[in-house]
Design a protein around this motif. Structure first.
Motif, mmCIF file in Angstrom:
data_model
loop_
_atom_site.group_PDB
_atom_site.id
_atom_site.type_symbol
_atom_site.label_atom_id
_atom_site.label_comp_id
_atom_site.label_asym_id
_atom_site.label_seq_id
_atom_site.Cartn_x
_atom_site.Cartn_y
_atom_site.Cartn_z
ATOM 1 N N PRO A 26 0.817 -1.233 0.000
ATOM 2 C CA PRO A 26 0.000 0.000 0.000
ATOM 3 C C PRO A 26 0.844 1.274 0.000
ATOM 4 N N GLU A 27 1.967 1.260 0.700
ATOM 5 C CA GLU A 27 2.852 2.425 0.710
ATOM 6 C C GLU A 27 3.428 2.684 -0.677
ATOM 7 N N VAL A 28 3.846 1.627 -1.342
ATOM 8 C CA VAL A 28 4.409 1.752 -2.682
ATOM 9 C C VAL A 28 3.344 2.250 -3.653
ATOM 10 N N ALA A 29 2.135 1.705 -3.558
ATOM 11 C CA ALA A 29 1.044 2.128 -4.438
ATOM 12 C C ALA A 29 0.693 3.595 -4.203
ATOM 13 N N ARG A 30 0.688 4.014 -2.952
ATOM 14 C CA ARG A 30 0.397 5.410 -2.620
ATOM 15 C C ARG A 30 1.467 6.336 -3.195
ATOM 16 N N ALA A 31 2.721 5.941 -3.071
ATOM 17 C CA ALA A 31 3.814 6.749 -3.605
ATOM 18 C C ALA A 31 3.745 6.824 -5.134
ATOM 19 N N LEU A 32 3.407 5.726 -5.781
ATOM 20 C CA LEU A 32 3.267 5.732 -7.239
ATOM 21 C C LEU A 32 2.105 6.626 -7.667
ATOM 22 N N GLY A 33 1.001 6.577 -6.941
ATOM 23 C CA GLY A 33 -0.139 7.435 -7.252
ATOM 24 C C GLY A 33 0.198 8.907 -7.092
ATOM 25 N N LYS A 34 0.915 9.236 -6.031
ATOM 26 C CA LYS A 34 1.316 10.618 -5.801
ATOM 27 C C LYS A 34 2.265 11.099 -6.889
ATOM 28 N N ALA A 35 3.225 10.268 -7.257
ATOM 29 C CA ALA A 35 4.166 10.633 -8.314
ATOM 30 C C ALA A 35 3.442 10.811 -9.651
ATOM 31 N N SER A 36 2.494 9.945 -9.909
ATOM 32 C CA SER A 36 1.722 10.046 -11.153
ATOM 33 C C SER A 36 0.912 11.341 -11.184
ATOM 34 N N ARG A 37 0.311 11.697 -10.063
ATOM 35 C CA ARG A 37 -0.481 12.934 -9.983
ATOM 36 C C ARG A 37 0.413 14.161 -10.160
ATOM 37 N N GLU A 38 1.586 14.159 -9.541
ATOM 38 C CA GLU A 38 2.512 15.282 -9.690
ATOM 39 C C GLU A 38 2.994 15.414 -11.133
ATOM 40 N N PHE A 39 3.255 14.282 -11.782
ATOM 41 C CA PHE A 39 3.677 14.304 -13.179
ATOM 42 C C PHE A 39 2.571 14.875 -14.058
ATOM 43 N N LYS A 40 1.333 14.460 -13.813
ATOM 44 C CA LYS A 40 0.194 14.944 -14.599
ATOM 45 C C LYS A 40 0.004 16.446 -14.391
ATOM 46 N N ASP A 41 0.109 16.906 -13.153
ATOM 47 C CA ASP A 41 -0.026 18.338 -12.873
ATOM 48 C C ASP A 41 1.066 19.149 -13.566
ATOM 49 N N ALA A 42 2.299 18.647 -13.540
ATOM 50 C CA ALA A 42 3.400 19.349 -14.206
ATOM 51 C C ALA A 42 3.185 19.373 -15.713
ATOM 52 N N LYS A 43 2.732 18.253 -16.272
ATOM 53 C CA LYS A 43 2.464 18.180 -17.708
ATOM 54 C C LYS A 43 1.367 19.163 -18.096
ATOM 55 N N ASP A 44 0.292 19.217 -17.309
ATOM 56 C CA ASP A 44 -0.805 20.146 -17.590
ATOM 57 C C ASP A 44 -0.339 21.597 -17.495
ATOM 58 N N ILE A 46 2.705 22.736 -18.091
ATOM 59 C CA ILE A 46 3.524 23.026 -19.275
ATOM 60 C C ILE A 46 2.644 23.226 -20.493
ATOM 61 N N ILE A 47 1.630 22.387 -20.654
ATOM 62 C CA ILE A 47 0.715 22.522 -21.795
ATOM 63 C C ILE A 47 -0.026 23.852 -21.732
ATOM 64 N N ASP A 48 -0.483 24.240 -20.542
ATOM 65 C CA ASP A 48 -1.166 25.538 -20.388
ATOM 66 C C ASP A 48 -0.237 26.690 -20.752
ATOM 67 N N GLU A 49 1.010 26.597 -20.315
ATOM 68 C CA GLU A 49 1.980 27.652 -20.616
ATOM 69 C C GLU A 49 2.245 27.743 -22.114
ATOM 70 N N ILE A 50 2.353 26.602 -22.759
ATOM 71 C CA ILE A 50 2.569 26.588 -24.209
ATOM 72 C C ILE A 50 1.370 27.175 -24.933
ATOM 73 N N ASN A 51 0.179 26.844 -24.481
ATOM 74 C CA ASN A 51 -1.030 27.366 -25.126
ATOM 75 C C ASN A 51 -1.187 28.866 -24.917
ATOM 76 N N ARG A 52 -0.712 29.405 -23.802
ATOM 77 C CA ARG A 52 -0.795 30.845 -23.545
ATOM 78 C C ARG A 52 0.245 31.613 -24.346
ATOM 79 N N GLU A 53 1.353 30.995 -24.668
ATOM 80 C CA GLU A 53 2.462 31.670 -25.353
ATOM 81 C C GLU A 53 2.044 32.325 -26.670
ATOM 82 N N PRO A 54 1.343 31.642 -27.577
ATOM 83 C CA PRO A 54 0.934 32.300 -28.823
ATOM 84 C C PRO A 54 0.002 33.483 -28.575
#
Length: 70
Positions: A26-44, A46-54
């Motif tokens: 459960p600890e490993v699964a929780r850590a993987l879920g948190k890392a996945s959420r942080e990656f998704k937030d960072a990706k979103d 970056i995408i928002d920043e790219i879309n605002r640039e033009p």
């Protein structure tokens, strides 16, 4: 050749159970879920920043054109 079958998934689960033990899974699964959420937030972000640039460049161009006309 193809995707992962049911026997491969069971083998992976068995290896994970042996390596980490039942209490740590459960600890490993929780850590993987948190890392996945942080990656998704960072990706979103970056995408928002790219879309605002033009839009920023377009507004700067329109301001430059209006200054040139004056």
């Amino acid at each position: 050749m193809g995707g992962i079958g049911m026997s491969e998934i069971l083998l992976i689960c068995f290896v994970v159970l042996i390596l980490f033990g039942a209490k740590r899974i459960p600890e490993v699964a929780r850590a993987l879920g948190k890392a996945s959420r942080e990656f998704k937030d960072a990706k979103d972000g970056i995408i928002d920043e790219i879309n605002r640039e033009p839009a920023v460049k377009d507004s700067e161009k329109s301001q430059d054109k209006s200054k040139e006309e004056k």
